[in-house]
Design an enzyme around this catalytic site. Sequence first.
Site, PDB file in Angstrom:
ATOM      1  N   ASN A 189      -6.588   7.253   3.947  1.00  0.00           N
ATOM      2  CA  ASN A 189      -8.008   7.570   3.797  1.00  0.00           C
ATOM      3  C   ASN A 189      -8.312   9.059   3.841  1.00  0.00           C
ATOM      4  O   ASN A 189      -9.433   9.461   3.532  1.00  0.00           O
ATOM      5  CB  ASN A 189      -8.833   6.845   4.862  1.00  0.00           C
ATOM      6  CG  ASN A 189      -8.761   5.342   4.708  1.00  0.00           C
ATOM      7  OD1 ASN A 189      -8.180   4.817   3.760  1.00  0.00           O
ATOM      8  ND2 ASN A 189      -9.340   4.638   5.637  1.00  0.00           N
ATOM      9  N   ASP A 248      -0.937   2.385  -5.418  1.00  0.00           N
ATOM     10  CA  ASP A 248      -0.914   0.936  -5.630  1.00  0.00           C
ATOM     11  C   ASP A 248      -2.207   0.500  -6.300  1.00  0.00           C
ATOM     12  O   ASP A 248      -3.237   1.126  -6.117  1.00  0.00           O
ATOM     13  CB  ASP A 248      -0.729   0.210  -4.288  1.00  0.00           C
ATOM     14  CG  ASP A 248      -1.836   0.520  -3.293  1.00  0.00           C
ATOM     15  OD1 ASP A 248      -1.949   1.689  -2.897  1.00  0.00           O
ATOM     16  OD2 ASP A 248      -2.589  -0.390  -2.912  1.00  0.00           O
ATOM     17  N   HIS A 300       0.827  -1.220   0.000  1.00  0.00           N
ATOM     18  CA  HIS A 300       0.000   0.000   0.000  1.00  0.00           C
ATOM     19  C   HIS A 300       0.858   1.266   0.000  1.00  0.00           C
ATOM     20  O   HIS A 300       0.379   2.332  -0.349  1.00  0.00           O
ATOM     21  CB  HIS A 300      -0.904  -0.028   1.232  1.00  0.00           C
ATOM     22  CG  HIS A 300      -2.257   0.576   1.039  1.00  0.00           C
ATOM     23  ND1 HIS A 300      -2.935   0.594  -0.166  1.00  0.00           N
ATOM     24  CD2 HIS A 300      -3.084   1.188   1.928  1.00  0.00           C
ATOM     25  CE1 HIS A 300      -4.110   1.190  -0.005  1.00  0.00           C
ATOM     26  NE2 HIS A 300      -4.219   1.561   1.247  1.00  0.00           N
ATOM     27  N   ASN A 311      -9.128   3.894  -1.394  1.00  0.00           N
ATOM     28  CA  ASN A 311      -9.536   4.922  -0.428  1.00  0.00           C
ATOM     29  C   ASN A 311      -8.754   6.224  -0.540  1.00  0.00           C
ATOM     30  O   ASN A 311      -9.297   7.304  -0.309  1.00  0.00           O
ATOM     31  CB  ASN A 311      -9.469   4.379   0.991  1.00  0.00           C
ATOM     32  CG  ASN A 311     -10.534   3.340   1.253  1.00  0.00           C
ATOM     33  OD1 ASN A 311     -11.616   3.388   0.674  1.00  0.00           O
ATOM     34  ND2 ASN A 311     -10.229   2.381   2.105  1.00  0.00           N
TER      35      ASN A 311
END
Length: 186
Positions: free
Chosen positions: A66, A91, A20, A112
């Site tokens: 987020n 990613d 991530h 997100n």
Amino acid sequence: MKYLIVGLGNIGPDYAHTRHNIGFDIADELVKGLGGSFDNIRLAYYSEVSFKGKKLHVIKPTTFMNLSGKAVNYWMKELKIAPENVLVIVDDLALPLGKLRLKLQGSSAGHNGLKSIEEVCGGQNYARLRFGIGNDYPKGRQVDFVLGLFDKNEQLELPALIDKSVELIKSFVTIGPAHTMTAFNK
């Protein structure tokens, strides 16, 4: 001409070098290769570097994935950078490991970080470099996979893949998105 290059990831040692956080890793390599370093300033680790007469403002948001839109929106306004000169490095589960895809706009595809940028910055009209992380995980284990480290074989491939991503970014800021997509979106 100036650009905002955004590497997406999560801050802290628990997330370092996870799938991530590939956006952070690519941003780090870009800045290091151009002789720069990051400072922790307003909502992001920030660096300013130059490449072939182009000024690159590189950020790694400290807002966590987020809430990435908060940092991107702040820096776009602070630096007066138009959406077409923003490139977000992210990613992508839908692409095999190391597959690069430059897109000039589009949906968040469930990511997100991209969702937050769309919501806060008001749209999808910014470029994104999607870095394939693959999707080789058992059903129901997506979060563990995304927040996990690359396996040993993948780690051997990563330096070359990150270097290729840096070359794509340099191409984006020098010859433009159309030629860059032709050269890298294979």
